[in-house]
Scaffold this motif. Sequence first.
Motif, PDB file in Angstrom:
ATOM      1  N   ASP A 169       0.820  -1.201   0.000  1.00 43.47           N
ATOM      2  CA  ASP A 169       0.000   0.000   0.000  1.00 43.47           C
ATOM      3  C   ASP A 169       0.857   1.256   0.000  1.00 43.47           C
ATOM      4  O   ASP A 169       0.448   2.294  -0.541  1.00 43.47           O
ATOM      5  CB  ASP A 169      -0.927   0.010   1.231  1.00 43.47           C
ATOM      6  CG  ASP A 169      -2.005  -1.066   1.143  1.00 43.47           C
ATOM      7  OD1 ASP A 169      -2.265  -1.546   0.021  1.00 43.47           O
ATOM      8  OD2 ASP A 169      -2.574  -1.430   2.203  1.00 43.47           O
ATOM      9  N   ALA A 170       2.039   1.193   0.611  1.00 40.41           N
ATOM     10  CA  ALA A 170       2.918   2.356   0.683  1.00 40.41           C
ATOM     11  C   ALA A 170       3.691   2.586  -0.612  1.00 40.41           C
ATOM     12  O   ALA A 170       4.317   3.624  -0.771  1.00 40.41           O
ATOM     13  CB  ALA A 170       3.894   2.180   1.847  1.00 40.41           C
ATOM     14  N   ASP A 171       3.631   1.643  -1.530  1.00 39.13           N
ATOM     15  CA  ASP A 171       4.350   1.749  -2.799  1.00 39.13           C
ATOM     16  C   ASP A 171       3.396   2.287  -3.863  1.00 39.13           C
ATOM     17  O   ASP A 171       2.507   1.583  -4.328  1.00 39.13           O
ATOM     18  CB  ASP A 171       4.872   0.363  -3.195  1.00 39.13           C
ATOM     19  CG  ASP A 171       5.710   0.398  -4.466  1.00 39.13           C
ATOM     20  OD1 ASP A 171       5.786   1.467  -5.109  1.00 39.13           O
ATOM     21  OD2 ASP A 171       6.285  -0.648  -4.811  1.00 39.13           O
ATOM     22  N   ARG A 172       3.559   3.533  -4.261  1.00 40.65           N
ATOM     23  CA  ARG A 172       2.610   4.151  -5.190  1.00 40.65           C
ATOM     24  C   ARG A 172       2.700   3.573  -6.591  1.00 40.65           C
ATOM     25  O   ARG A 172       1.813   3.790  -7.421  1.00 40.65           O
ATOM     26  CB  ARG A 172       2.826   5.670  -5.239  1.00 40.65           C
ATOM     27  CG  ARG A 172       4.189   6.117  -5.756  1.00 40.65           C
ATOM     28  CD  ARG A 172       4.351   7.615  -5.595  1.00 40.65           C
ATOM     29  NE  ARG A 172       5.647   8.081  -6.088  1.00 40.65           N
ATOM     30  CZ  ARG A 172       5.873   8.414  -7.355  1.00 40.65           C
ATOM     31  NH1 ARG A 172       4.896   8.323  -8.246  1.00 40.65           N
ATOM     32  NH2 ARG A 172       7.067   8.826  -7.742  1.00 40.65           N
ATOM     33  N   HIS A 173       3.770   2.826  -6.883  1.00 44.37           N
ATOM     34  CA  HIS A 173       3.904   2.188  -8.192  1.00 44.37           C
ATOM     35  C   HIS A 173       3.304   0.786  -8.222  1.00 44.37           C
ATOM     36  O   HIS A 173       3.257   0.148  -9.274  1.00 44.37           O
ATOM     37  CB  HIS A 173       5.381   2.107  -8.592  1.00 44.37           C
ATOM     38  CG  HIS A 173       6.025   3.452  -8.780  1.00 44.37           C
ATOM     39  ND1 HIS A 173       5.656   4.325  -9.776  1.00 44.37           N
ATOM     40  CD2 HIS A 173       7.011   4.067  -8.068  1.00 44.37           C
ATOM     41  CE1 HIS A 173       6.388   5.432  -9.694  1.00 44.37           C
ATOM     42  NE2 HIS A 173       7.206   5.301  -8.659  1.00 44.37           N
ATOM     43  N   PHE A 174       2.855   0.294  -7.070  1.00 41.65           N
ATOM     44  CA  PHE A 174       2.335  -1.072  -6.969  1.00 41.65           C
ATOM     45  C   PHE A 174       0.920  -1.141  -7.527  1.00 41.65           C
ATOM     46  O   PHE A 174       0.026  -0.401  -7.086  1.00 41.65           O
ATOM     47  CB  PHE A 174       2.355  -1.536  -5.509  1.00 41.65           C
ATOM     48  CG  PHE A 174       1.987  -2.982  -5.312  1.00 41.65           C
ATOM     49  CD1 PHE A 174       2.923  -3.973  -5.506  1.00 41.65           C
ATOM     50  CD2 PHE A 174       0.691  -3.336  -4.948  1.00 41.65           C
ATOM     51  CE1 PHE A 174       2.596  -5.307  -5.325  1.00 41.65           C
ATOM     52  CE2 PHE A 174       0.357  -4.670  -4.768  1.00 41.65           C
ATOM     53  CZ  PHE A 174       1.310  -5.659  -4.963  1.00 41.65           C
ATOM     54  N   ALA A 175       0.682  -2.045  -8.498  1.00 37.05           N
ATOM     55  CA  ALA A 175      -0.634  -2.205  -9.121  1.00 37.05           C
ATOM     56  C   ALA A 175      -1.407  -3.282  -8.370  1.00 37.05           C
ATOM     57  O   ALA A 175      -1.262  -4.483  -8.644  1.00 37.05           O
ATOM     58  CB  ALA A 175      -0.487  -2.562 -10.591  1.00 37.05           C
ATOM     59  N   ALA A 176      -2.238  -2.873  -7.440  1.00 35.66           N
ATOM     60  CA  ALA A 176      -2.930  -3.822  -6.568  1.00 35.66           C
ATOM     61  C   ALA A 176      -3.877  -4.732  -7.342  1.00 35.66           C
ATOM     62  O   ALA A 176      -3.987  -5.924  -7.043  1.00 35.66           O
ATOM     63  CB  ALA A 176      -3.691  -3.065  -5.491  1.00 35.66           C
ATOM     64  N   THR A 177      -4.569  -4.189  -8.339  1.00 36.96           N
ATOM     65  CA  THR A 177      -5.512  -5.012  -9.101  1.00 36.96           C
ATOM     66  C   THR A 177      -4.794  -6.146  -9.818  1.00 36.96           C
ATOM     67  O   THR A 177      -5.267  -7.291  -9.835  1.00 36.96           O
ATOM     68  CB  THR A 177      -6.279  -4.153 -10.125  1.00 36.96           C
ATOM     69  OG1 THR A 177      -6.978  -3.107  -9.430  1.00 36.96           O
ATOM     70  CG2 THR A 177      -7.287  -4.998 -10.894  1.00 36.96           C
ATOM     71  N   LEU A 178      -3.651  -5.843 -10.406  1.00 36.09           N
ATOM     72  CA  LEU A 178      -2.861  -6.881 -11.069  1.00 36.09           C
ATOM     73  C   LEU A 178      -2.429  -7.939 -10.059  1.00 36.09           C
ATOM     74  O   LEU A 178      -2.529  -9.148 -10.317  1.00 36.09           O
ATOM     75  CB  LEU A 178      -1.641  -6.261 -11.751  1.00 36.09           C
ATOM     76  CG  LEU A 178      -0.635  -7.234 -12.367  1.00 36.09           C
ATOM     77  CD1 LEU A 178      -1.303  -8.094 -13.437  1.00 36.09           C
ATOM     78  CD2 LEU A 178       0.558  -6.479 -12.937  1.00 36.09           C
ATOM     79  N   ALA A 179      -1.967  -7.491  -8.903  1.00 37.11           N
ATOM     80  CA  ALA A 179      -1.519  -8.428  -7.866  1.00 37.11           C
ATOM     81  C   ALA A 179      -2.669  -9.317  -7.408  1.00 37.11           C
ATOM     82  O   ALA A 179      -2.479 -10.521  -7.193  1.00 37.11           O
ATOM     83  CB  ALA A 179      -0.939  -7.658  -6.688  1.00 37.11           C
TER      84      ALA A 179
END
Length: 266
Positions: free
Chosen positions: A8-18
């Motif tokens: 959540d703290a990583d603004r480049h992390f694509a949660a939907t993909l994960a």
Amino acid sequence: MTPDDENDADRHFAATLAHGIDILLAYRPGEVLLGNRDFVQRTGLSKSTVARLTHTLVVLGYLRHEPSLGKYRLGAPVLAPAYPLLASMQIRQVARPLMERLAGEVGGAVSLGVRDRTQMIYVETSRSTDDLVVTPDIGAALPMLTTAIGKAWLCRVPAALRDPVLNRLRLEDADAFRRAEPRLAQARRELETKGYCSNRAEWRHDVFAFAVPLCRRVDSQWFVVNCGVRAPPGAFDAIQRAVGPRLVTMAHALESRLGLHETTGL
């Protein structure tokens, strides 16, 4: 901080993909069909999120919907991303004849594995017979704390790589981690003195296993060679003497063929 908090703290992390990937990874060995309720339980995602993800994965072909059952099968496209990876692993071709020879000598299965998050994945395997308690195959996943291959990886890699994995394992199951800590310390001593880590039917009551981590990374990954054999009652010491040193010799032969003992190895 939990792994989810870190993401959540990583603004480049694509949660939907994960989350979509988590759906595909929810299947366990031997499972053919899962429903949305299964995905909710295994991923912790909401019902509405799971419904959207499974619909999207069906449209893309990664899941196949069985309307009469209300459940899903994995689709063939799931295999496609793995092929380029496996085909590019030169180590598999180099290791295969050595693995086949050892499997025949000890009457078991010899496999080559790497880490995937908090588990180990087989990328190559050879077996002397199909009449084994556990028939390993490429893509099979094993837990880290209760298997020889997992302990060998944890005992070999640098602390900067090992410690985050141990932290995730602790967060996933604190009780299991606490039980495994003494065995992990024993595995470190065993690797130092014998050159391999063992599993005395800890993961499965009917399998003894031994594992040797390669001395250096290959293509930026730490590989481990693993050998599993049947576990007759009271036979561990004899099997250990027969299998452990042979596995160490095989691992050293593989390292030599890969040039890992040279200053400019892979």
